[in-house]
Design a protein around this motif. Structure first.
Motif, PDB file in Angstrom:
ATOM      1  N   SER A 149     -14.469 -33.710 -17.357  1.00  0.00           N
ATOM      2  CA  SER A 149     -13.437 -33.967 -18.378  1.00  0.00           C
ATOM      3  C   SER A 149     -13.514 -35.394 -18.899  1.00  0.00           C
ATOM      4  CB  SER A 149     -12.044 -33.691 -17.807  1.00  0.00           C
ATOM      5  OG  SER A 149     -11.674 -34.649 -16.849  1.00  0.00           O
ATOM      6  N   GLU A 150     -13.931 -36.347 -18.047  1.00  0.00           N
ATOM      7  CA  GLU A 150     -13.966 -37.746 -18.458  1.00  0.00           C
ATOM      8  C   GLU A 150     -15.162 -38.056 -19.359  1.00  0.00           C
ATOM      9  OE1 GLU A 150     -11.435 -40.002 -14.968  1.00  0.00           O
ATOM     10  OE2 GLU A 150     -13.618 -40.057 -14.858  1.00  0.00           O
ATOM     11  N   LEU A 151     -16.181 -37.236 -19.332  1.00  0.00           N
ATOM     12  CA  LEU A 151     -17.328 -37.502 -20.213  1.00  0.00           C
ATOM     13  C   LEU A 151     -17.351 -36.574 -21.432  1.00  0.00           C
ATOM     14  CD1 LEU A 151     -19.652 -35.078 -19.733  1.00  0.00           C
ATOM     15  CD2 LEU A 151     -19.951 -36.305 -17.593  1.00  0.00           C
ATOM     16  N   ALA A 152     -16.415 -35.604 -21.506  1.00  0.00           N
ATOM     17  CA  ALA A 152     -16.472 -34.581 -22.549  1.00  0.00           C
ATOM     18  C   ALA A 152     -15.781 -35.022 -23.838  1.00  0.00           C
ATOM     19  CB  ALA A 152     -15.818 -33.296 -22.041  1.00  0.00           C
ATOM     20  N   PRO A 153     -16.373 -34.738 -25.005  1.00  0.00           N
ATOM     21  CA  PRO A 153     -15.645 -34.861 -26.273  1.00  0.00           C
ATOM     22  C   PRO A 153     -14.482 -33.871 -26.279  1.00  0.00           C
ATOM     23  CG  PRO A 153     -18.016 -34.622 -26.634  1.00  0.00           C
ATOM     24  CD  PRO A 153     -17.764 -34.314 -25.206  1.00  0.00           C
ATOM     25  N   PRO A 154     -13.302 -34.255 -26.820  1.00  0.00           N
ATOM     26  CA  PRO A 154     -12.125 -33.377 -26.731  1.00  0.00           C
ATOM     27  C   PRO A 154     -12.341 -31.963 -27.250  1.00  0.00           C
ATOM     28  CG  PRO A 154     -11.483 -35.558 -27.478  1.00  0.00           C
ATOM     29  CD  PRO A 154     -12.981 -35.545 -27.436  1.00  0.00           C
ATOM     30  N   ALA A 155     -13.087 -31.797 -28.345  1.00  0.00           N
ATOM     31  CA  ALA A 155     -13.228 -30.473 -28.954  1.00  0.00           C
ATOM     32  C   ALA A 155     -13.965 -29.481 -28.070  1.00  0.00           C
ATOM     33  CB  ALA A 155     -13.937 -30.587 -30.300  1.00  0.00           C
ATOM     34  N   VAL A 156     -14.815 -29.964 -27.161  1.00  0.00           N
ATOM     35  CA  VAL A 156     -15.556 -29.050 -26.285  1.00  0.00           C
ATOM     36  C   VAL A 156     -15.232 -29.301 -24.811  1.00  0.00           C
ATOM     37  CG1 VAL A 156     -17.468 -28.676 -27.869  1.00  0.00           C
ATOM     38  CG2 VAL A 156     -17.568 -30.611 -26.295  1.00  0.00           C
ATOM     39  N   ARG A 157     -14.109 -29.979 -24.555  1.00  0.00           N
ATOM     40  CA  ARG A 157     -13.758 -30.275 -23.166  1.00  0.00           C
ATOM     41  C   ARG A 157     -13.513 -28.989 -22.369  1.00  0.00           C
ATOM     42  NH1 ARG A 157      -9.758 -33.757 -23.909  1.00  0.00           N
ATOM     43  NH2 ARG A 157      -8.165 -32.124 -23.778  1.00  0.00           N
ATOM     44  N   GLY A 158     -12.814 -28.030 -22.972  1.00  0.00           N
ATOM     45  CA  GLY A 158     -12.583 -26.767 -22.282  1.00  0.00           C
ATOM     46  C   GLY A 158     -13.880 -26.060 -21.952  1.00  0.00           C
ATOM     47  N   ARG A 159     -14.809 -26.077 -22.914  1.00  0.00           N
ATOM     48  CA  ARG A 159     -16.098 -25.418 -22.703  1.00  0.00           C
ATOM     49  C   ARG A 159     -16.896 -26.101 -21.602  1.00  0.00           C
ATOM     50  NH1 ARG A 159     -19.541 -24.801 -28.033  1.00  0.00           N
ATOM     51  NH2 ARG A 159     -17.711 -23.502 -28.507  1.00  0.00           N
ATOM     52  N   ILE A 341     -15.923 -19.058 -21.761  1.00  0.00           N
ATOM     53  CA  ILE A 341     -16.359 -20.436 -22.006  1.00  0.00           C
ATOM     54  C   ILE A 341     -16.870 -20.624 -23.427  1.00  0.00           C
ATOM     55  CG2 ILE A 341     -18.700 -20.079 -21.151  1.00  0.00           C
ATOM     56  CD1 ILE A 341     -18.710 -22.861 -20.079  1.00  0.00           C
ATOM     57  N   MET A 342     -17.548 -19.619 -23.988  1.00  0.00           N
ATOM     58  CA  MET A 342     -18.161 -19.774 -25.304  1.00  0.00           C
ATOM     59  C   MET A 342     -17.175 -19.544 -26.447  1.00  0.00           C
ATOM     60  SD  MET A 342     -21.154 -20.776 -24.672  1.00  0.00           S
ATOM     61  CE  MET A 342     -21.718 -20.748 -26.366  1.00  0.00           C
ATOM     62  N   VAL A 343     -16.179 -18.704 -26.236  1.00  0.00           N
ATOM     63  CA  VAL A 343     -15.313 -18.308 -27.348  1.00  0.00           C
ATOM     64  C   VAL A 343     -13.842 -18.618 -27.095  1.00  0.00           C
ATOM     65  CG1 VAL A 343     -14.564 -16.385 -28.798  1.00  0.00           C
ATOM     66  CG2 VAL A 343     -16.920 -16.451 -27.955  1.00  0.00           C
ATOM     67  N   LEU A 344     -13.322 -18.242 -25.945  1.00  0.00           N
ATOM     68  CA  LEU A 344     -11.872 -18.170 -25.772  1.00  0.00           C
ATOM     69  C   LEU A 344     -11.193 -19.498 -25.449  1.00  0.00           C
ATOM     70  CD1 LEU A 344     -11.627 -14.806 -23.788  1.00  0.00           C
ATOM     71  CD2 LEU A 344     -11.384 -15.194 -26.246  1.00  0.00           C
ATOM     72  N   ILE A 345     -11.729 -20.267 -24.518  1.00  0.00           N
ATOM     73  CA  ILE A 345     -10.982 -21.400 -23.972  1.00  0.00           C
ATOM     74  C   ILE A 345     -10.672 -22.464 -25.021  1.00  0.00           C
ATOM     75  CG2 ILE A 345     -13.073 -22.592 -23.183  1.00  0.00           C
ATOM     76  CD1 ILE A 345      -9.607 -22.596 -21.474  1.00  0.00           C
ATOM     77  N   ASP A 346     -11.597 -22.732 -25.945  1.00  0.00           N
ATOM     78  CA  ASP A 346     -11.360 -23.757 -26.963  1.00  0.00           C
ATOM     79  C   ASP A 346     -10.929 -23.176 -28.303  1.00  0.00           C
ATOM     80  OD1 ASP A 346     -11.777 -26.183 -25.577  1.00  0.00           O
ATOM     81  OD2 ASP A 346     -13.932 -25.841 -25.584  1.00  0.00           O
ATOM     82  N   HIS A 347     -10.658 -21.864 -28.338  1.00  0.00           N
ATOM     83  CA  HIS A 347     -10.186 -21.247 -29.579  1.00  0.00           C
ATOM     84  C   HIS A 347      -8.811 -20.613 -29.390  1.00  0.00           C
ATOM     85  CE1 HIS A 347     -14.473 -21.768 -30.458  1.00  0.00           C
ATOM     86  NE2 HIS A 347     -14.110 -21.773 -31.716  1.00  0.00           N
ATOM     87  N   MET A 348      -8.683 -19.717 -28.418  1.00  0.00           N
ATOM     88  CA  MET A 348      -7.360 -19.144 -28.132  1.00  0.00           C
ATOM     89  C   MET A 348      -6.443 -20.161 -27.476  1.00  0.00           C
ATOM     90  SD  MET A 348      -7.925 -15.211 -26.893  1.00  0.00           S
ATOM     91  CE  MET A 348      -6.153 -15.042 -26.658  1.00  0.00           C
ATOM     92  N   GLY A 349      -7.029 -21.106 -26.752  1.00  0.00           N
ATOM     93  CA  GLY A 349      -6.221 -22.105 -26.074  1.00  0.00           C
ATOM     94  C   GLY A 349      -5.815 -21.678 -24.678  1.00  0.00           C
ATOM     95  N   ARG A 350      -5.220 -22.620 -23.941  1.00  0.00           N
ATOM     96  CA  ARG A 350      -4.891 -22.384 -22.539  1.00  0.00           C
ATOM     97  C   ARG A 350      -3.663 -21.485 -22.378  1.00  0.00           C
ATOM     98  NH1 ARG A 350      -8.953 -25.668 -24.215  1.00  0.00           N
ATOM     99  NH2 ARG A 350      -9.071 -27.665 -23.157  1.00  0.00           N
ATOM    100  N   ARG A 351      -2.607 -21.777 -23.150  1.00  0.00           N
ATOM    101  CA  ARG A 351      -1.346 -21.034 -23.007  1.00  0.00           C
ATOM    102  C   ARG A 351      -1.514 -19.539 -23.279  1.00  0.00           C
ATOM    103  NH1 ARG A 351       3.942 -22.683 -23.755  1.00  0.00           N
ATOM    104  NH2 ARG A 351       4.213 -21.236 -25.498  1.00  0.00           N
ATOM    105  N   ASN A 352      -2.089 -19.218 -24.414  1.00  0.00           N
ATOM    106  CA  ASN A 352      -2.223 -17.809 -24.790  1.00  0.00           C
ATOM    107  C   ASN A 352      -3.065 -17.024 -23.786  1.00  0.00           C
ATOM    108  OD1 ASN A 352      -0.673 -18.122 -27.094  1.00  0.00           O
ATOM    109  ND2 ASN A 352      -2.428 -18.566 -28.399  1.00  0.00           N
ATOM    110  N   LEU A 353      -4.156 -17.639 -23.328  1.00  0.00           N
ATOM    111  CA  LEU A 353      -5.007 -16.958 -22.357  1.00  0.00           C
ATOM    112  C   LEU A 353      -4.239 -16.636 -21.079  1.00  0.00           C
ATOM    113  CD1 LEU A 353      -8.426 -18.844 -22.622  1.00  0.00           C
ATOM    114  CD2 LEU A 353      -7.963 -16.469 -23.212  1.00  0.00           C
ATOM    115  N   LEU A 354      -3.483 -17.608 -20.578  1.00  0.00           N
ATOM    116  CA  LEU A 354      -2.760 -17.401 -19.320  1.00  0.00           C
ATOM    117  C   LEU A 354      -1.707 -16.304 -19.452  1.00  0.00           C
ATOM    118  CD1 LEU A 354      -2.297 -21.093 -18.089  1.00  0.00           C
ATOM    119  CD2 LEU A 354      -3.884 -19.378 -17.204  1.00  0.00           C
ATOM    120  N   MET A 355      -0.975 -16.304 -20.556  1.00  0.00           N
ATOM    121  CA  MET A 355       0.093 -15.307 -20.708  1.00  0.00           C
ATOM    122  C   MET A 355      -0.471 -13.908 -20.934  1.00  0.00           C
ATOM    123  SD  MET A 355       3.165 -17.296 -22.742  1.00  0.00           S
ATOM    124  CE  MET A 355       2.168 -17.915 -24.110  1.00  0.00           C
ATOM    125  N   ILE A 356      -1.488 -13.787 -21.778  1.00  0.00           N
ATOM    126  CA  ILE A 356      -2.084 -12.468 -22.027  1.00  0.00           C
ATOM    127  C   ILE A 356      -2.750 -11.933 -20.765  1.00  0.00           C
ATOM    128  CG2 ILE A 356      -3.878 -11.252 -23.317  1.00  0.00           C
ATOM    129  CD1 ILE A 356      -3.305 -13.189 -25.651  1.00  0.00           C
TER     130      ILE A 356
END
Length: 543
Positions: A149-159, A341-356
């Motif tokens: 997380s400390e070396l990742a650019p924010p847009a792909v940190r989840g990936r 990792i490729m589609v969901l985490i940085d597009h759907m986001g953390r909240r929606n994934l956990l609830m669904i």
């Protein structure tokens, strides 16, 4: 925008998304391969006929065997609990990279000890080795998500942090299938059950070698005042020169964050504990703990460690058939992790994934529990003929089991690790991750220690219990967890201050956009002033 388009917190040069950051993240994630392999292989190895024969399980009562298996599995989690806490101290003095190296060595010593066990020596070396191995993976489970997380650019940190979960599932896939392979191809012998234990050394050795070559976290170096070294690594990681506006902005964010927390909390090993007096920080620590309570409360580790017991309750009989069904479970998890990792985490986001994921998973678990209650399959004889002895209702239960996997894997499997790696500030990140990792291993220990007993005493109610916890987790996520995708690490404090939680993400991104515009205008203004001054100086000389 396509499904692979990234939502950035600020304009980001394409050079930032380069191979270097992915290679470093993948190398650190070899630690997760080790963890995933162990979580998958140990339960089926204990079910191998050769292991049962060598350690004379047939001479013990069912309760003695159940207790012995639970002890073999759970001492690993106990060691991991303390290892994850110890990593806070090693990371302070040694840094992220050297900590990964150290804990990999500890794990390999423990794994090597297990290889010395046999029927004459007993299980002592396996149990002691698993304690040491647990210490090693516990420390790595703390360090790896932080490092990435400390070396990742924010847009792909989840990936990128998600590569940790990919490593976990890749190791798990091998662990789920290896015992099916040795049971099908090798005659029962000492070597048959020893091979799965020896394979642990492969990912640990790869991490040990990789930790020699990957760079230290630049944010850790900045926090220690080693700015020149940190800037050099940051520029290398981003593939940009230090005068580039992107690097200037990132340095500005990092320095502001470090200065603020050095003023508010102070630098030092014990100083971050002072921040725990702040109710806001306490709440974030509680969120980290509860995320792993609900993750383990979904039932995943009960299935990972005791999959033969789970499939037995659904009507699957025979060693090879149980191993095969378990292996398919591992394949489904691995495939869905790549989708996550490729589609969901940085597009759907953390909240929606956990609830669904929790909603779908709860429905599936309720169905499975109801089927076991009605069909009475909880006490199927494990020594029955090889095969899948299922009624139409049992077939539906198996379908819902795999459907549960499809809901759980791209949601609760890896998302809690992503959230915990990114939601703490620079001074509490190591401590927060230590708390999260320790919580994971504590709940893991509880599951590993008592699952067999729960299945024996509660039967179908185990599934109802897991389903009910998943329902509660939906309420928890909706009211307590803001969306973090695309938000810089240095803006997390502000994110958790915004209420209501469901609107915090959009508010923060708008604030960042305005801040970015103001910063760039100021930079442009300075450049114009310097250009004007230089022009006036030239004109004066000409006169």
């Amino acid at each position: 925008m396509g499904i692979f388009a990234l939502k950035e917190d600020r304009p980001t040069p394409k050079e930032v998304y380069n191979w270097r950051v992915y290679v470093c993240a993948a190398t650190a994630s070899m630690a997760a391969c080790t963890i995933g392999y162990d979580s998958a292989f140990i339960g089926t190895t204990l079910a191998l006929p050769s292991f049962i024969d060598e350690f004379k399980f047939e001479e013990k009562s069912d309760s003695e065997v159940a207790l012995l298996k639970q002890n073999i599995v759970s001492v690993y989690q106990a060691g991991a609990f303390f290892g994850s806490l110890a990593a806070y101290f090693t990371s302070y003095y040694l840094g992220r990279r050297k900590s990964l190296f150290l804990f990999s060595v500890i794990f390999m010593v423990g794994a090597g000890m297990m290889l010395g066990a046999n029927g004459d020596r007993g299980l002592g070396l396996i149990i002691a080795g698993r304690v040491l191995a647990g210490l090693g993976v516990g420390g790595c489970s703390n360090m790896t998500p932080i490092y990435i997380s400390e070396l990742a650019p924010p847009a792909v940190r989840g990936r990128l942090v998600g590569l940790y979960e990919v490593g976990w599932q890749a190791g798990g896939l091998v662990g789920f299938w290896i015992n099916y392979g040795v049971n099908k191809t090798l005659a029962p012998s000492h070597s048959q059950w020893l091979i799965p234990f020896a394979v642990q050394l492969i990912p640990a050795g790869l991490l040990l070698i990789g930790a020699v070559f990957i760079p230290e976290s630049p944010r850790w170096l900045f926090s220690k005042g080693r700015n020149e070294e940190g800037l050099k690594i940051l520029c290398w990681m981003r593939n940009l020169p230090e005068e580039h506006i992107y690097i200037v902005e990132e340095m500005n964010y990092i320095n502001e964050d470090i200065e603020r927390f050095h003023n508010d909390v102070g630098a030092g090993l014990w100083k971050p504990f002072r921040s725990l007096k702040d109710r806001k920080i306490q709440w974030r620590f509680m969120i980290g703990t509860l995320l792993f309570l609900f993750q383990n409360g979904s039932g995943i580790n009960a299935i990972n460690y005791y999959s033969p017991t789970v499939f037995k309750s659904l009507g699957i009989t025979g060693t090879n058939t149980g191993f095969l069904t378990t292996g398919i479970f591992g394949v489904v998890k691995t495939v869905l992790t790549f989708v996550w990792i490729m589609v969901l985490i940085d597009h759907m986001g953390r909240r929606n994934l956990l609830m669904i994921g929790a909603a779908g998973g709860a429905f599936c678990m309720y169905f499975i529990g109801a089927y076991i209650k009605i069909a009475g399959t909880a006490n199927v004889d494990t020594t029955a003929t090889e095969g899948i002895n299922l009624t139409p209702g049992g077939t539906a239960a198996i379908f819902f089991f795999y459907l549960w996997t499809a809901f759980y894997t791209p949601s609760w499997n890896g998302t809690p690790w992503v959230l915990n790696s990114e939601m703490f500030d620079v001074n509490t990140r190591s401590l927060g991750q230590a708390n999260a990792a320790a919580s994971n291993w504590f709940y893991n220990f509880i599951v590993a220690r008592f699952t067999v007993t729960m299945f024996a005493k509660m039967g179908y109610l185990v599934y109802i219990f897991f389903a009910s916890l998943m329902v509660v987790s939906i309420i928890f996520v909706f009211f307590c967890i803001p969306e973090t995708k695309g938000v810089p690490l240095e803006a997390m404090d502000r994110l958790f201050e915004v209420k209501p939680v469901r609107k915090a993400h959009s508010v923060i991104l708008e604030e960042l956009r305005l801040h970015d515009e103001e910063f760039r205008q100021n930079i442009a203004g300075v450049d114009l002033k310097e250009e004007k001054a230089a022009t006036e100086q030239v004109e004066t000389k000409d006169v």
